[in-house]
Design a protein around this motif. Structure first.
Motif, PDB file in Angstrom:
ATOM      1  N   THR A 177       0.695  -1.257  -0.033  1.00 39.99           N
ATOM      2  CA  THR A 177      -0.033   0.062   0.107  1.00 39.99           C
ATOM      3  C   THR A 177       0.874   1.285  -0.208  1.00 39.99           C
ATOM      4  OG1 THR A 177      -1.482  -1.255   1.435  1.00 39.99           O
ATOM      5  CG2 THR A 177      -2.190   0.988   0.888  1.00 39.99           C
ATOM      6  N   ARG A 178       1.975   1.248   0.924  1.00 37.19           N
ATOM      7  CA  ARG A 178       2.787   2.345   0.729  1.00 37.19           C
ATOM      8  C   ARG A 178       3.749   2.530  -0.701  1.00 37.19           C
ATOM      9  NH1 ARG A 178       8.142   2.574   1.050  1.00 37.19           N
ATOM     10  NH2 ARG A 178       9.351   4.303   2.486  1.00 37.19           N
ATOM     11  N   HIS A 179       3.795   1.415  -1.250  1.00 41.50           N
ATOM     12  CA  HIS A 179       4.403   1.622  -2.487  1.00 41.50           C
ATOM     13  C   HIS A 179       3.391   2.225  -3.497  1.00 41.50           C
ATOM     14  CE1 HIS A 179       7.385   0.420  -5.298  1.00 41.50           C
ATOM     15  NE2 HIS A 179       6.571   0.047  -6.172  1.00 41.50           N
ATOM     16  N   LYS A 180       2.074   1.622  -3.494  1.00 40.09           N
ATOM     17  CA  LYS A 180       0.875   2.221  -4.325  1.00 40.09           C
ATOM     18  C   LYS A 180       0.665   3.753  -3.944  1.00 40.09           C
ATOM     19  CE  LYS A 180      -3.698   0.983  -5.524  1.00 40.09           C
ATOM     20  NZ  LYS A 180      -4.481  -0.221  -6.099  1.00 40.09           N
ATOM     21  N   LEU A 181       0.873   4.250  -2.744  1.00 33.87           N
ATOM     22  CA  LEU A 181       0.594   5.559  -2.438  1.00 33.87           C
ATOM     23  C   LEU A 181       1.839   6.377  -2.961  1.00 33.87           C
ATOM     24  CD1 LEU A 181      -1.094   7.764  -0.963  1.00 33.87           C
ATOM     25  CD2 LEU A 181       0.568   7.298   1.349  1.00 33.87           C
ATOM     26  N   ILE A 182       3.123   6.086  -3.063  1.00 38.78           N
ATOM     27  CA  ILE A 182       4.176   6.528  -3.561  1.00 38.78           C
ATOM     28  C   ILE A 182       3.831   6.969  -5.050  1.00 38.78           C
ATOM     29  CG2 ILE A 182       6.656   6.371  -4.135  1.00 38.78           C
ATOM     30  CD1 ILE A 182       7.250   4.980  -1.769  1.00 38.78           C
ATOM     31  N   HIS A 183       3.354   5.864  -5.739  1.00 36.71           N
ATOM     32  CA  HIS A 183       3.075   5.916  -7.231  1.00 36.71           C
ATOM     33  C   HIS A 183       1.940   7.078  -7.531  1.00 36.71           C
ATOM     34  CE1 HIS A 183       5.772   3.292  -9.269  1.00 36.71           C
ATOM     35  NE2 HIS A 183       5.911   2.668  -8.298  1.00 36.71           N
ATOM     36  N   ILE A 184       0.883   6.776  -6.653  1.00 35.26           N
ATOM     37  CA  ILE A 184      -0.284   7.783  -6.837  1.00 35.26           C
ATOM     38  C   ILE A 184       0.246   9.257  -6.589  1.00 35.26           C
ATOM     39  CG2 ILE A 184      -2.428   8.773  -5.499  1.00 35.26           C
ATOM     40  CD1 ILE A 184      -3.083   5.761  -5.111  1.00 35.26           C
ATOM     41  N   LEU A 185       0.995   9.526  -5.511  1.00 36.24           N
ATOM     42  CA  LEU A 185       1.478  10.918  -5.200  1.00 36.24           C
ATOM     43  C   LEU A 185       2.370  11.362  -6.296  1.00 36.24           C
ATOM     44  CD1 LEU A 185       2.061  10.696  -1.288  1.00 36.24           C
ATOM     45  CD2 LEU A 185       0.164  11.987  -2.553  1.00 36.24           C
ATOM     46  N   ARG A 186       3.441  10.729  -6.645  1.00 37.53           N
ATOM     47  CA  ARG A 186       4.339  10.999  -8.066  1.00 37.53           C
ATOM     48  C   ARG A 186       3.463  11.281  -9.130  1.00 37.53           C
ATOM     49  NH1 ARG A 186       9.823   7.560  -6.697  1.00 37.53           N
ATOM     50  NH2 ARG A 186      10.043   7.848  -8.922  1.00 37.53           N
ATOM     51  N   ASP A 187       2.527  10.640  -9.246  1.00 32.76           N
ATOM     52  CA  ASP A 187       1.618  11.062 -10.805  1.00 32.76           C
ATOM     53  C   ASP A 187       0.770  12.086 -10.362  1.00 32.76           C
ATOM     54  OD1 ASP A 187       3.143   8.628 -11.865  1.00 32.76           O
ATOM     55  OD2 ASP A 187       1.133   7.504 -11.614  1.00 32.76           O
ATOM     56  N   LEU A 188       0.660  12.724  -9.088  1.00 34.35           N
ATOM     57  CA  LEU A 188      -0.240  13.761  -9.043  1.00 34.35           C
ATOM     58  C   LEU A 188       0.374  15.020  -9.579  1.00 34.35           C
ATOM     59  CD1 LEU A 188      -2.159  13.410  -5.666  1.00 34.35           C
ATOM     60  CD2 LEU A 188      -2.938  12.798  -7.863  1.00 34.35           C
ATOM     61  N   ASP A 189      -0.487  15.768 -10.337  1.00 29.97           N
ATOM     62  CA  ASP A 189       0.123  17.057 -10.734  1.00 29.97           C
ATOM     63  C   ASP A 189      -0.585  18.207  -9.701  1.00 29.97           C
ATOM     64  OD1 ASP A 189       1.226  19.149 -12.208  1.00 29.97           O
ATOM     65  OD2 ASP A 189      -0.211  19.135 -13.441  1.00 29.97           O
ATOM     66  N   LEU A 202       9.307  10.205   2.024  1.00 29.82           N
ATOM     67  CA  LEU A 202       9.810  11.495   1.616  1.00 29.82           C
ATOM     68  C   LEU A 202      10.514  11.704   0.428  1.00 29.82           C
ATOM     69  CD1 LEU A 202       9.722  13.447   5.152  1.00 29.82           C
ATOM     70  CD2 LEU A 202       7.876  13.132   3.378  1.00 29.82           C
ATOM     71  N   ALA A 203      11.698  11.173   0.477  1.00 25.80           N
ATOM     72  CA  ALA A 203      12.873  11.107  -0.670  1.00 25.80           C
ATOM     73  C   ALA A 203      12.002  10.709  -1.963  1.00 25.80           C
ATOM     74  CB  ALA A 203      13.688  10.213  -0.144  1.00 25.80           C
ATOM     75  N   ASP A 204      11.052   9.830  -1.751  1.00 26.38           N
ATOM     76  CA  ASP A 204      10.671   9.127  -3.046  1.00 26.38           C
ATOM     77  C   ASP A 204       9.337  10.375  -3.530  1.00 26.38           C
ATOM     78  OD1 ASP A 204      12.122   7.016  -3.524  1.00 26.38           O
ATOM     79  OD2 ASP A 204      10.746   5.747  -2.373  1.00 26.38           O
ATOM     80  N   THR A 205       9.008  11.165  -2.802  1.00 23.40           N
ATOM     81  CA  THR A 205       7.659  11.573  -3.043  1.00 23.40           C
ATOM     82  C   THR A 205       7.839  13.385  -2.985  1.00 23.40           C
ATOM     83  OG1 THR A 205       6.821  11.581  -0.871  1.00 23.40           O
ATOM     84  CG2 THR A 205       5.824  10.134  -2.253  1.00 23.40           C
ATOM     85  N   CYS A 206       8.752  13.812  -2.493  1.00 26.50           N
ATOM     86  CA  CYS A 206       9.040  15.191  -2.311  1.00 26.50           C
ATOM     87  C   CYS A 206      10.335  15.821  -2.949  1.00 26.50           C
ATOM     88  CB  CYS A 206       9.020  15.685  -0.656  1.00 26.50           C
ATOM     89  SG  CYS A 206       7.541  15.171   0.196  1.00 26.50           S
ATOM     90  N   ASP A 207      10.062  17.136  -3.275  1.00 23.44           N
ATOM     91  CA  ASP A 207      11.491  17.815  -3.782  1.00 23.44           C
ATOM     92  C   ASP A 207      12.135  18.662  -2.914  1.00 23.44           C
ATOM     93  OD1 ASP A 207      10.247  17.276  -6.531  1.00 23.44           O
ATOM     94  OD2 ASP A 207       9.073  18.851  -6.051  1.00 23.44           O
TER      95      ASP A 207
END
Ligand code: ADP
Ligand code: MG
Length: 244
Positions: A177-189, A202-207
């Motif tokens: 689920t964590r992995h799924k959330l990372i993908h969802i967030l990265r795809d969000l504009d 945070l490293a995977d999802t934030c700038d």
């Protein structure tokens, strides 16, 4: 990516009425549209309180909140802000209250004036966009903690926000689920601020990453972050170590 400031906190101070120490002490932080920002800090340092202040759930003692460049003061200003900024609560049970998932997700659009048919349509589209179509007819209270987190995110996305505030979204998530959330967030504009103790997440999802402590916040370099899958006593603090 646009860099217009969607939100800016200027010198915000806040003390709970029954406490002597301020939770926020002249706290300042800009947040631009398009920005994906991570916020870390020890338990009890005031991260959730900060989100509640942004949403108008607590009133700061001093300081200014600017939303799209205008000062947010009264009820109507916060109402306006809440149309554009969605808060994912730390506890998903604070967010979900309808019998089924589809009803929970349709609730927001219905409340904003959509017809029942339109609201259902928006809810289904939102689930599809997040890859959660199979959840539509599930009974909300039977979902696991992680599933509730994803559905909570869908309830917010159905309101078509411009930015998200996510309060410890990976708590109690299993690795899938964590992995799924990372993908969802990265795809969000979308711009978002994520509160988390999970450095790798945070490293995977934030700038940009900010660290909060003693009522203040400072930006940390993202080079403090690294991917690793083991736990050790410094796991929640910025640190470096060699390969293992
Ligand atoms: N309504 C309240 N009244 C008094 N103290 C509170 C209240 N809500 C939270 N606190 C305290 O304020 C501090 C910050 O809480 P919180 O913002 O939830 O921290 P964090 O999210 O960083 O873990 C904690 O010490 C907490 O116990
Ligand atoms: Mg918290």
């Amino acid at each position: 990516m646009s860099t217009t400031a969607i939100l800016e906190l200027r010198d915000i101070s806040f003390t709970f009425p029954n406490r002597s120490q301020p939770i926020l002490d002249q706290f300042s932080m800009p947040f631009s549209s398009g920005q994906k920002l991570g916020l870390i800090g020890p338990n009890g340092c005031g991260k959730t309180t900060l989100f509640h202040i942004i949403m108008g759930l607590h009133k700061p003692d001093s300081g200014v909140i600017l939303f799209k460049g205008n000062e947010v003061r009264g009820k109507d200003d916060f109402k306006n802000l809440r149309k554009d900024i969605g808060l994912l609560f730390q506890d998903a049970d604070d967010q979900l209250f309808s019998p089924t998932v589809i009803e929970d997700i349709a609730f927001g659009p219905l409340n904003m004036g959509a017809s029942p048919k339109e609201a259902r349509e928006i809810a289904l589209q939102t689930l599809e966009r997040l890859g959660l179509t199979d959840f539509a007819e599930r009974i909300t209270h039977q979902l696991s903690g992680g599933e509730k987190k994803l559905v909570s995110l869908a309830t917010i996305m159905a309101m078509q926000p411009k930015a998200l505030l996510l309060d410890e979204p990976t708590n109690n998530l299993d690795p899938q689920t964590r992995h799924k959330l990372i993908h969802i967030l990265r795809d969000l504009d979308l711009a978002y601020i994520i509160i988390s103790h999970d450095w790798d997440f945070l490293a995977d999802t934030c700038d940009d990453i900010y660290a909060m402590n003693a009522g203040k916040v400072k930006q940390c370099g993202k080079d403090h972050l690294h991917n690793h899958s083991h736990a050790h006593p410094h796991g929640e603090q910025p640190h470096r170590h060699g390969h293992n």
